[in-house]
Design an enzyme around this catalytic site. Sequence first.
Site, PDB file in Angstrom:
ATOM      1  N   ASN A 216       0.852  -1.199   0.000  1.00  0.00           N
ATOM      2  CA  ASN A 216       0.000   0.000   0.000  1.00  0.00           C
ATOM      3  C   ASN A 216       0.878   1.237   0.000  1.00  0.00           C
ATOM      4  O   ASN A 216       1.986   1.212   0.566  1.00  0.00           O
ATOM      5  CB  ASN A 216      -0.862  -0.010   1.273  1.00  0.00           C
ATOM      6  CG  ASN A 216      -1.899   1.098   1.283  1.00  0.00           C
ATOM      7  OD1 ASN A 216      -2.214   1.687   0.264  1.00  0.00           O
ATOM      8  ND2 ASN A 216      -2.414   1.393   2.472  1.00  0.00           N
TER       9      ASN A 216
ATOM     10  N   HIS B 242       1.045   5.289   1.200  1.00  0.00           N
ATOM     11  CA  HIS B 242       0.391   6.156   2.184  1.00  0.00           C
ATOM     12  C   HIS B 242       1.053   7.528   2.166  1.00  0.00           C
ATOM     13  O   HIS B 242       2.287   7.607   2.205  1.00  0.00           O
ATOM     14  CB  HIS B 242       0.484   5.550   3.585  1.00  0.00           C
ATOM     15  CG  HIS B 242      -0.261   6.336   4.612  1.00  0.00           C
ATOM     16  ND1 HIS B 242      -1.629   6.335   4.703  1.00  0.00           N
ATOM     17  CD2 HIS B 242       0.186   7.177   5.566  1.00  0.00           C
ATOM     18  CE1 HIS B 242      -2.006   7.142   5.688  1.00  0.00           C
ATOM     19  NE2 HIS B 242      -0.914   7.678   6.216  1.00  0.00           N
TER      20      HIS B 242
ATOM     21  N   ASP C 114      -2.594   0.764   8.365  1.00  0.00           N
ATOM     22  CA  ASP C 114      -1.271   1.302   8.017  1.00  0.00           C
ATOM     23  C   ASP C 114      -0.191   0.906   9.020  1.00  0.00           C
ATOM     24  O   ASP C 114       0.738   1.674   9.302  1.00  0.00           O
ATOM     25  CB  ASP C 114      -1.331   2.843   7.886  1.00  0.00           C
ATOM     26  CG  ASP C 114      -2.293   3.282   6.795  1.00  0.00           C
ATOM     27  OD1 ASP C 114      -2.989   4.291   6.989  1.00  0.00           O
ATOM     28  OD2 ASP C 114      -2.359   2.581   5.764  1.00  0.00           O
TER      29      ASP C 114
HETATM   30  N1  LIG Z   1      -4.483   6.943  -0.054  1.00  0.00           N
HETATM   31  C1  LIG Z   1      -3.901   7.995  -0.837  1.00  0.00           C
HETATM   32  O1  LIG Z   1      -4.820   8.503  -1.761  1.00  0.00           O
HETATM   33  C2  LIG Z   1      -4.086   9.074  -2.832  1.00  0.00           C
HETATM   34  C3  LIG Z   1      -4.627   8.487  -4.123  1.00  0.00           C
HETATM   35  O2  LIG Z   1      -4.429   9.359  -5.157  1.00  0.00           O
HETATM   36  P1  LIG Z   1      -4.770   8.965  -6.671  1.00  0.00           P
HETATM   37  O3  LIG Z   1      -3.744   8.000  -7.108  1.00  0.00           O
HETATM   38  O4  LIG Z   1      -6.153   8.398  -6.689  1.00  0.00           O
HETATM   39  O5  LIG Z   1      -4.667  10.271  -7.394  1.00  0.00           O
HETATM   40  C4  LIG Z   1      -2.633   8.710  -2.619  1.00  0.00           C
HETATM   41  O6  LIG Z   1      -1.918   9.761  -2.023  1.00  0.00           O
HETATM   42  C5  LIG Z   1      -2.751   7.560  -1.665  1.00  0.00           C
HETATM   43  O7  LIG Z   1      -1.650   7.352  -0.835  1.00  0.00           O
END
Ligand SMILES: N[C@@H]1O[C@H](COP(=O)(O)O)[C@@H](O)[C@H]1O
Length: 202
Positions: free
Chosen positions: A105, A107, A143
Amino acid sequence: LRVVVLISGGGSNLAALLGECDAPGFPAEVVAVGADRDAVGLDHARARGIPAFVVPFAAHPDRESWGDALVAAVAVHEPDLVVLSGLMRLLPPRAVDAFAPRLINTHPAYLPEFPGAHGVRDALAAGVTETGASVILVDTGVDTGAILAQERVPVLPDDDEATLHDRIKPVERRLLADVVRGIADGTIALDPIAASSHAQPD
Ligand SMILES: N[C@@H]1O[C@H](COP(=O)(O)O)[C@@H](O)[C@H]1O
């Protein structure tokens, strides 16, 4: 390396990974993209003729049965790795067990700081001068999985959530590409023990 990416939103990080996969010699291929709703980001896959699927959370009586349906939909594509990239749902334990350890994942914070759905907003609210981006193994916590890669990102005095997130995302994308490459060439181990010794915080 066959990769399935799961999203919920616009998929800008997915688009970046798809771009990385175009580079000659990049050792991974996105074979399908899934979502928990009819996410706009699925269009990045459709535009490239990559299978896109939706397992609507709302169509299932509970999280576990949604998770089971998601596992079945992902398994069709026989991935070597499942990447959560803006999937705004906590995977239920059975689904984590089905995918792990081949489940990572991204974050938008420097974990273990600011876990959860509002990592960028929480960093701003805390008034910190730096936050970061992390790529982790997924476990059944929020997380809490072993950190595979992370990097600090400065918070500027006039930042709002959008400007800060826009500064974090390019770092997330680079870390994600590096981790996928590392998993493919074996330089990054997917077992939590080895992983946690890998990415020592600076
Ligand atoms: N959980 C978070 O949501 C965002 C997703 O962005 P996108 O790839 O949909 O533009 C990313 O920053 C991810 O870590």
